[in-house]
Design an enzyme around this catalytic site. Structure first.
Site, mmCIF file in Angstrom:
data_model
loop_
_atom_site.group_PDB
_atom_site.id
_atom_site.type_symbol
_atom_site.label_atom_id
_atom_site.label_comp_id
_atom_site.label_asym_id
_atom_site.label_seq_id
_atom_site.Cartn_x
_atom_site.Cartn_y
_atom_site.Cartn_z
ATOM 1 N N PHE A 147 -16.765 -2.651 -30.322
ATOM 2 C CA PHE A 147 -17.600 -1.748 -31.120
ATOM 3 C C PHE A 147 -17.038 -1.451 -32.507
ATOM 4 C CE2 PHE A 147 -14.561 1.474 -29.652
ATOM 5 C CZ PHE A 147 -14.443 2.276 -30.777
ATOM 6 N N LYS A 171 -22.723 -12.079 -28.031
ATOM 7 C CA LYS A 171 -23.069 -10.790 -27.432
ATOM 8 C C LYS A 171 -22.375 -9.693 -28.233
ATOM 9 C CE LYS A 171 -21.347 -8.032 -24.532
ATOM 10 N NZ LYS A 171 -21.680 -6.763 -25.204
ATOM 11 N N GLU A 174 -22.732 -3.351 -27.200
ATOM 12 C CA GLU A 174 -23.977 -2.602 -26.939
ATOM 13 C C GLU A 174 -23.977 -1.250 -27.646
ATOM 14 O OE1 GLU A 174 -21.522 -3.294 -24.964
ATOM 15 O OE2 GLU A 174 -21.282 -1.916 -23.274
ATOM 16 N N ARG A 175 -22.784 -0.840 -28.152
ATOM 17 C CA ARG A 175 -22.722 0.451 -28.834
ATOM 18 C C ARG A 175 -23.099 0.325 -30.313
ATOM 19 N NH1 ARG A 175 -17.212 3.214 -26.873
ATOM 20 N NH2 ARG A 175 -16.438 1.192 -26.236
ATOM 21 N N SER A 224 -10.878 -4.382 -25.376
ATOM 22 C CA SER A 224 -9.716 -3.702 -24.802
ATOM 23 C C SER A 224 -8.935 -4.654 -23.889
ATOM 24 C CB SER A 224 -10.194 -2.490 -23.998
ATOM 25 O OG SER A 224 -11.038 -2.936 -22.963
ATOM 26 N N CYS A 279 -7.754 -2.070 -34.290
ATOM 27 C CA CYS A 279 -6.699 -2.649 -33.456
ATOM 28 C C CYS A 279 -5.396 -2.764 -34.234
ATOM 29 C CB CYS A 279 -7.117 -4.013 -32.930
ATOM 30 S SG CYS A 279 -7.197 -5.250 -34.216
ATOM 31 N N GLU A 379 -2.871 3.079 -25.876
ATOM 32 C CA GLU A 379 -3.589 2.961 -27.153
ATOM 33 C C GLU A 379 -4.399 4.240 -27.351
ATOM 34 O OE1 GLU A 379 -6.663 -0.127 -27.336
ATOM 35 O OE2 GLU A 379 -6.119 -0.417 -29.444
#
Ligand code: NAD
Length: 488
Positions: A147, A171, A174-175, A224, A279, A379
């Protein structure tokens, strides 16, 4: 409800479930994303497989014509794309523009594919025998995005895969799928042949279908660590190539000889930029010695108190919201865990945010961080500055290397010898020397090591050719009767 893009057409999803897409600065629902199915992934893969038959025969110089067109369209729509990133992710408009720029640079670099994917040729490997190796596209590749960079991350992969003659199914997260919908409108305008680039929205069902579908040759994933591991294990056990970039825990070390103003400002920006949802965001600042620690603390605390947190579209805003209420609650919980474990709270970013609309958390500063604390191991992915002290560069390096994550790390110093030692000895494979977010450019490879990366070949850079192509070697002997063509 947003649509999938399969075989050159916008199609309604058949999914029964969907999720809300928010503007995290207001908390308002701005669209819905369908949670796609294995059937939709199969339809997109079938279209990509069919398109591959002609796309792989299209000369590389003709394939890149579409990328050149797309690059111009991305430039023309630069501001709209950046606004979409801010709207659905929350980062400031300046940060959003930076991320779109990085995405465009990927397309520009992929335009050099004719040079990048050239093979090798060697005459007389034995008397009268020659050998050549060509790089050949493999078929359909899958791309799965996180995201936190709605525009940029898919560009780390697909322009190269497609320029090399493969076809793709993407893909998005979805957020934050809205930026990719816009990118696909531009892909359509650029005129790529149908089926070459497809998009299926959804979550884990689409991911799992991609990792197991027999016609997907490889998967490029960013997200993640637990999901990266899952994707790596599942897709490799189904015979696929995988590059899975995972989570991080990034340490920044400040030596007493550093240019202190710049070091503290850079560490602060690294940790709080994009609300800490990067990240490559710094997390723990390890100062060597008490005096260094005090100087860093004073400057960081001042910066944190001065932060102007708000809607990323507001020009005065220095930091936007977090992606969701759940993300905000998770980070608040981590802050509390640190306090409970003995850390000292210097700036409490949890104050005054619950009455704001959206999912805001202000910069938080915690001091006295020790290696055993939960917050020092996990994290955070939020704007939390963790201050720690160590007595030597060696012990700081030891701490860094004790983490299972190894994405990036930074040293602040004016000593070349210290910089060299640090670069040489740390586990993370993206290293900053006086740089807070050492993000490799398109023509270098991107990716960490240990639990921050699963696979062999990292994202973009020269080596991505190895991921998206297979090598075919021909060894040739042609006898010696070439004089049949002589005219005497
Ligand atoms: P995430 O792992 O939740 O999601 C990533 C993708 O996996 C999404 O497309 C999601 O739909 C899918 N997914 C989620 N749960 C799944 C499951 N159980 N099974 C299969 N698929 C699943 O990650 P995120 O929250 O979107 O992104 C943030 C994470 O990504 C952070 O950990 C961050 O460090 C990492 N990240 C890493 C890099 C890097 O270069 N190493 C870059 C950006 C982000």
């Amino acid at each position: 409800m947003i649509k999938n893009y399969i075989n050159g057409k916008w199609v309604d999803s058949i999914a029964k479930e969907s999720v809300e897409i928010h503007n995290p600065a207001t908390g308002q629902v701005i669209e819905r994303c369908p949670m796609g199915t294995a059937e939709e992934l199969a339809a997109a893969t079938a279209a990509a497989k069919e398109a591959f038959k002609t796309w792989r025969r299209t000369p590389a110089v003709d394939r890149t014509v579409y990328l050149f067109k797309l690059r111009d369209l991305l430039e023309q729509n630069f501001e709209e794309l950046a606004k979409l990133v801010t709207t659905e992710h929350g980062k400031t408009y300046i940060e959003a523009k930076g991320s779109v720029r990085r995405g465009i640079q990927m397309v520009e670099t992929a335009c050099g594919i004719p040079t990048m994917m050239m093979g090798e040729h060697f005459e007389d490997i034995a008397t009268g025998i020659d050998s050549k190796a060509v790089r050949r596209p493999m078929g359909v590749f899958g791309v799965i995005a996180p995201f936190n960079f709605p525009a940029m991350v898919p560009f780390w992969f697909w322009p190269y895969a497609v320029a090399m003659g493969n076809t793709v199914v993407i893909k998005p997260s979805e957020r934050v799928p809205l930026t990719q919908v816009k990118v696909f409108e531009l892909i359509e305008k650029a005129g790529f042949p149908k089926g070459v680039i497809n998009m299926v929205h959804g979550g884990k069902d689409v991911v799992n279908a991609m990792c197991t579908h027999p016609d997907i040759k490889g998967v490029s994933f960013v997200g993640s660590t637990p999901v990266a591991k899952h994707v790596y294990v599942t897709a490799t056990s189904h015979g696929k190539r995988v590059q899975a970039l995972g989570g991080a825990k990034n340490f920044m070390v400040v030596l007493p000889d550093a240019e202190m103003d710049k070091a503290a400002a850079t560490a602060y920006e690294s940790i709080t930029g994009c609300a800490g949802e990067r990240c490559l965001a710094g997390s723990v600042v390890v100062s060597i010695g008490k005096e260094t620690a005090k100087e860093v603390e004073d400057m960081v605390v001042r910066r944190a108190k001065e932060a102007t947190v708000g809607n990323g579209m507001d020009a005065n805003c220095s930091m936007g919201p977090m992606i969701s209420q759940a993300a905000k609650d998770r980070v608040k919980g981590l802050i509390q865990s640190a306090i409970d474990e003995g850390a000292e709270l210097l700036v409490d970013g949890r104050q005054g945010v619950d009455q704001m609309p959206g999912f805001f958390l202000k910069p938080t500063v915690l001091k006295g961080i020790k290696a055993h604390m939960k917050i020092a191991k996990e994290e955070v992915f939020g704007p939390v500055i963790l201050l720690a002290e160590s007595d030597s560069l060696d012990s700081a390096i030891e701490w860094i290397n004790s983490s299972p994550f190894a994405n990036t790390t930074t040293l602040f110093t004016t000593s070349g010898a210290a910089a060299r030692k640090f670069s040489y000895e740390v586990d993370p494979s993206m290293i900053g020397i006086n740089i807070g977010v050492p993000a490799p450019m398109a023509f270098f490879s991107f990716g960490g090591s240990k639990d921050s990366f699963f696979g062999d070949v990292k994202a973009h850079g020269k080596q991505c050719v190895n991921f998206y192509t297979d090598t075919f070697v021909t060894i040739e002997r042609w006898g010696s009767n070439a004089n049949v063509w002589s005219h005497k």
